[in-house]
Motif scaffolding. Structure first.
Motif, PDB file in Angstrom:
ATOM      1  N   ALA A 154       2.531   3.059  -3.639  1.00 38.42           N
ATOM      2  CA  ALA A 154       1.621   3.523  -4.689  1.00 38.42           C
ATOM      3  C   ALA A 154       2.425   4.097  -5.852  1.00 38.42           C
ATOM      4  CB  ALA A 154       0.658   4.564  -4.133  1.00 38.42           C
ATOM      5  N   GLN A 185      -1.799   3.762  -9.773  1.00 41.33           N
ATOM      6  CA  GLN A 185      -2.820   4.768 -10.062  1.00 41.33           C
ATOM      7  C   GLN A 185      -2.519   5.431 -11.400  1.00 41.33           C
ATOM      8  OE1 GLN A 185      -2.612   7.465  -6.767  1.00 41.33           O
ATOM      9  NE2 GLN A 185      -3.232   5.937  -5.248  1.00 41.33           N
ATOM     10  N   GLN A 240      -0.573  -1.268  -5.732  1.00 39.49           N
ATOM     11  CA  GLN A 240      -1.388  -0.105  -6.096  1.00 39.49           C
ATOM     12  C   GLN A 240      -0.722   0.674  -7.226  1.00 39.49           C
ATOM     13  OE1 GLN A 240      -2.399   2.474  -2.872  1.00 39.49           O
ATOM     14  NE2 GLN A 240      -3.758   0.997  -1.878  1.00 39.49           N
ATOM     15  N   LEU A 246      -1.595  -2.629 -15.438  1.00 37.56           N
ATOM     16  CA  LEU A 246      -2.761  -2.582 -14.554  1.00 37.56           C
ATOM     17  C   LEU A 246      -3.260  -3.984 -14.200  1.00 37.56           C
ATOM     18  CD1 LEU A 246      -4.643   0.402 -16.251  1.00 37.56           C
ATOM     19  CD2 LEU A 246      -3.337   0.449 -14.126  1.00 37.56           C
ATOM     20  N   GLU A 263       0.823  -1.202   0.000  1.00 37.31           N
ATOM     21  CA  GLU A 263       0.000   0.000   0.000  1.00 37.31           C
ATOM     22  C   GLU A 263       0.857   1.252   0.000  1.00 37.31           C
ATOM     23  OE1 GLU A 263      -2.715  -0.174   3.223  1.00 37.31           O
ATOM     24  OE2 GLU A 263      -3.831  -1.892   2.445  1.00 37.31           O
ATOM     25  N   PRO A 317      -3.858  11.554 -12.984  1.00 37.96           N
ATOM     26  CA  PRO A 317      -5.134  12.251 -13.187  1.00 37.96           C
ATOM     27  C   PRO A 317      -5.069  13.224 -14.363  1.00 37.96           C
ATOM     28  CG  PRO A 317      -3.976  13.157 -11.284  1.00 37.96           C
ATOM     29  CD  PRO A 317      -3.202  11.941 -11.716  1.00 37.96           C
ATOM     30  N   SER A 341      -6.488   5.797 -19.801  1.00 28.72           N
ATOM     31  CA  SER A 341      -7.066   4.542 -19.307  1.00 28.72           C
ATOM     32  C   SER A 341      -7.363   3.565 -20.431  1.00 28.72           C
ATOM     33  CB  SER A 341      -8.359   4.826 -18.530  1.00 28.72           C
ATOM     34  OG  SER A 341      -9.300   5.476 -19.374  1.00 28.72           O
ATOM     35  N   ILE A 375       2.476   5.730  -9.945  1.00 27.10           N
ATOM     36  CA  ILE A 375       1.680   6.539 -10.868  1.00 27.10           C
ATOM     37  C   ILE A 375       1.998   6.127 -12.297  1.00 27.10           C
ATOM     38  CG2 ILE A 375       1.060   8.864 -11.609  1.00 27.10           C
ATOM     39  CD1 ILE A 375       0.414   8.267  -8.685  1.00 27.10           C
TER      40      ILE A 375
END
Length: 437
Positions: free
Chosen positions: A20, A47, A45, A36, A17, A50, A27, A22
């Motif tokens: 994480a 991510q 994890q 992924l 955890e 954004p 997507s 990036i």
């Protein structure tokens, strides 16, 4: 012992955890899916960055520090960035050895690398050679298309042979080789591999659908659906001719402007834009056959086709105003891949769009086994194949053209069968039949 094991598991969970990562990519990026899905199996994890916007986000100075080429995906980690999609997926796979995505012995690890390289170089690379021209990112070249299709079919055959006796590529559980190979097959099944093509490789079919329906794949890919059509090849546009630069006139001293006399009406008419010359086919004597009426009858006849549409065609047909032509592809022996053959026909029909006002056509792809035969029937306004079609549609020269003699009952019946999609046609089943109307 149980308490210690639980403690170790909790520590591993906390560690994962805390790591994480990036992933800089959209997507929908197929190459990002490798990482992924691996992360889902590993419990790591990852991510997505954004508000990532391709063509914008990957051109920023911050992104170019991570990958000077500006390509995606890029994985941002606490220890520095990683680029190249297979390397990123391997990095994520290493973060939890317990998931065993990279194998537990040296030979397993080598076999996993082997299949990753195979699916990247033999499957993905050839699919991209087919896809990029259709997306407008590369020029369509027939020799490149043929070579890519042959190489792809050979690769799928080799993969099919291996999977005939193996559920997974290496060992008895999902590894990174399965993740990357399945993702590389994804574009094929969703863009090119219609059922008539993929059924030639039943073990590849079984393998692909088994994996994409695993929960960890479904979380990333969603519900996968096989394509039922092929993306067409864009019509080639003629390059515009550069305008020649006019020599600059020598500057002369400016004189007082004199009012120009009004031009005679004759000169004004000469300077008006000249009307576009009419198509020679529009200058032919009127025909009793109204092409739109025939196309409407063809489209609207759902039952008793022979009695209604075929009879209607011969009742309407005007041999003085129209002519019928058979066409046969000159290189039938090259039609060894079903979806490639269908692509050829689809591209041909797309480029014939310039003749829509003056033509009706049927193209048949014949046979259940390669090489497939491509044969067609065309109705053209006038007594010859229109010259503008010959000039503008390069596919025309790939076919042998024979004018139909309607006084020959055998030829006349062949015309009827081609319009009707009669099967078996000349003793063979139809793989597909396409209409130009």
């Amino acid at each position: 012992m149980e308490s210690a094991a639980a403690s170790d598991s909790a520590s591993l969970s906390s560690l994962l955890e805390a790591m994480a990562l990036i992933l800089h990519a959209a997507s929908s990026n197929k190459n990002a899916h490798k990482t992924l899905i691996a992360a889902e199996y590993n419990g790591v994890q990852v991510q997505l960055a954004p508000n990532f916007e391709m063509g914008v986000s990957n051109k920023t100075p911050e992104f170019l520090k991570m990958n000077p080429l500006g390509k995606v995906p890029v994985l941002e980690t606490p220890d520095g960035p990683v680029f190249e999609s297979n390397a990123i997926a391997r990095h994520v796979a290493r973060l939890n050895a317990d998931a065993n995505l990279l194998g537990s012995t040296a030979i397993e690890q080598s076999h996993i690398d082997q299949w990753i390289d195979f699916s990247t170089l033999e499957i993905d690379a050839n699919i991209m050679k087919l896809l990029l021209p259709r997306l407008g990112f590369a020029q369509f070249l027939a020799p490149v298309e043929e070579a890519a299709n042959a190489a792809l079919k050979r690769a799928l055959g080799a993969l099919n042979t291996h999977l005939a006796s193996n559920t997974y590529l290496v060992g008895h559980a999902v590894t990174l080789a399965d993740i990357i190979t399945t993702v590389n097959l994804y574009l094929g099944f969703t863009k090119f591999f219609v059922k008539s093509f993929s059924s030639e490789f039943p073990h590849v079919e079984r393998y692909f659908w088994t994996l994409v329906n695993q929960p960890n794949f479904r979380k990333v890919l969603g519900q996968v659906q096989q394509t039922d059509a092929y993306p067409p090849i864009p019509s080639a546009k003629k390059p515009s001719q550069p305008k020649e630069a006019k020599p600059k006139a020598k500057e002369e001293p400016k004189k007082a402007a004199k009012p120009e006399p009004a031009k005679p009406a004759e000169e004004a008419e000469e300077e008006a834009p000249k009307p576009k010359p009419k198509n020679p086919l529009d200058l032919l004597p009127p025909s009793k056959m109204v092409l739109d009426d025939w196309k409407r009858l063809y489209s609207n006849t759902k039952t008793n086709f022979r009695e209604v549409a075929i009879k209607g065609f011969w009742d309407m047909y005007d041999p003085e105003g129209y002519s019928l032509w058979f066409c046969d592809y000159k290189y039938q022996d090259e039609n060894t891949v079903s979806f490639v053959t269908l692509n050829k026909v689809g591209g041909f029909l797309q480029r014939m769009d310039l003749a829509r006002k003056y033509a009706f056509g049927k193209m048949l792809v014949i046979g259940s086994e390669p090489p497939f035969k491509v044969k067609g029937l065309w109705l053209f306004r006038g007594q010859e194949i229109p010259q503008f079609v010959i000039d503008e549609c390069y596919d025309m020269e790939l076919y042998e053209w024979t004018k139909v003699d309607i006084s020959d009952e055998a030829q006349k019946e062949r015309v009827s069968q081609m319009i009707e999609d009669f099967e078996p046609f000349e003793g063979e089943p139809l793989l597909d039949a396409k209409c130009f109307k």
